[in-house]
Design a protein around this motif. Sequence first.
Motif, PDB file in Angstrom:
ATOM      1  N   GLU A 253      38.925  39.724   0.459  1.00  0.00           N
ATOM      2  CA  GLU A 253      37.657  39.160  -0.323  1.00  0.00           C
ATOM      3  C   GLU A 253      37.088  38.143   0.713  1.00  0.00           C
ATOM      4  O   GLU A 253      35.744  38.059   0.648  1.00  0.00           O
ATOM      5  CB  GLU A 253      38.362  38.276  -1.489  1.00  0.00           C
ATOM      6  CG  GLU A 253      37.320  37.579  -2.132  1.00  0.00           C
ATOM      7  CD  GLU A 253      37.911  36.295  -3.242  1.00  0.00           C
ATOM      8  OE1 GLU A 253      36.930  35.732  -3.804  1.00  0.00           O
ATOM      9  OE2 GLU A 253      39.215  36.228  -3.092  1.00  0.00           O
ATOM     10  N   THR A 257      33.151  38.951   1.844  1.00  0.00           N
ATOM     11  CA  THR A 257      32.152  37.879   1.749  1.00  0.00           C
ATOM     12  C   THR A 257      31.365  37.675   2.955  1.00  0.00           C
ATOM     13  O   THR A 257      30.184  37.439   2.879  1.00  0.00           O
ATOM     14  CB  THR A 257      32.944  36.667   0.954  1.00  0.00           C
ATOM     15  OG1 THR A 257      33.640  37.068  -0.320  1.00  0.00           O
ATOM     16  CG2 THR A 257      31.802  35.619   0.767  1.00  0.00           C
ATOM     17  N   ARG A 261      27.281  37.709   4.311  1.00  0.00           N
ATOM     18  CA  ARG A 261      26.459  36.883   4.759  1.00  0.00           C
ATOM     19  C   ARG A 261      26.085  36.748   6.052  1.00  0.00           C
ATOM     20  O   ARG A 261      25.098  36.256   6.414  1.00  0.00           O
ATOM     21  CB  ARG A 261      27.462  35.453   4.434  1.00  0.00           C
ATOM     22  CG  ARG A 261      27.892  35.200   3.069  1.00  0.00           C
ATOM     23  CD  ARG A 261      26.674  34.578   2.224  1.00  0.00           C
ATOM     24  NE  ARG A 261      26.906  34.251   0.938  1.00  0.00           N
ATOM     25  CZ  ARG A 261      27.329  33.123   0.615  1.00  0.00           C
ATOM     26  NH1 ARG A 261      27.202  32.164   1.284  1.00  0.00           N
ATOM     27  NH2 ARG A 261      27.575  32.900  -0.751  1.00  0.00           N
TER      28      ARG A 261
END
Length: 263
Positions: A253, A257, A261
Amino acid sequence: MIDQAAWLLAGADALLICAGAGMGVDSGLPDFRGDSGFWEAYPPYARLGLKFVELADPAHFADDPALAWGFYGHRLHLYRDTVPHEGFQLLKRWGAEQRVYTSNVDGQFQRAGFADVAEVHGSIHHLQCVEPCTDDIWECALDVEVDPESMRAVGELPSCRNCGGLARPNILMFGDWSWVPDRSQAQLDDLTAWRRTKKNLVVVEIGAGNAVPTVRRQAELASASSGALIRINPREPDVRHGRGVALPMGALEALVTLARRTA
C-alpha cells in the motif's frame, strides 16, 4: 507524511532499502509475528504445540534431523514458489543506486532482480555443514520432501559436500554457535563501504518491527546524519526524535501510494 516521503525519494541519489518480515506479507508470506501468527500459518505445529523459536533451533539438526529439515524444507518450498509483489519493482524507481539490507532469508529481493543484497541472517537458499567441518557455503539446488501432516522431512536429507555429513541452511538460528557467517559478513562489509561514499542517501525501512530490532538499528544508523528515513510499518511506525517520516501502512500500500506521488 506521504508528501514528505515522496519529496525525499524524488531527490535521492542513492537508496538503501532496509527490510524485515513485513516486506513479504503482501506476497503471501507469513511474518511469524507471535506464536498465534506462526500457528495460524502452520496448523500442524499448533497441534504439536511447537513454537517458532523452538523449531528455529540448530540443536534439532543433531537431535532430530527430520524435524529440523521438515521446518526448513517447507519454508524452502514456500519461498521458491512465492512471486514477489509489485512493491519490489516500484522500489526500483527511486535512487540512481540501490542496496538492500534485510533480515529476511527468503531470497525475494534477488528473485525480484535486486543485485546488491546484504542478508544479515543468511539465506535459506544456501547450505553449510552442520558441524561445520569447513567454512564452505554453497547454493541449495535440491528439494526436501516434507510430510504435510507431521511436518517432518521424508527421504534423503541434504548432505555436506565436503565430509558427507548432514547439511543445514546457512541461516543464523536462535542460540546458534555453528552458523558460518562469512557470506553474510562479506555482503555487510561491501554495504558499509558503499554507504560511506553516499552523501544524498535516503533510507526506506519496510516491515521491520521492534521484536528483533536489527533492521531498525541499521536504518537509523544509515540515516542518522540526515534524518532521511522513511519508516513503513502498519503496527510500529513511530520514528525516534522525529528523525524521519512514519508511514503507518503495509508495504505494498505504501509503495503504490508513493509511486503515484512521485510519478
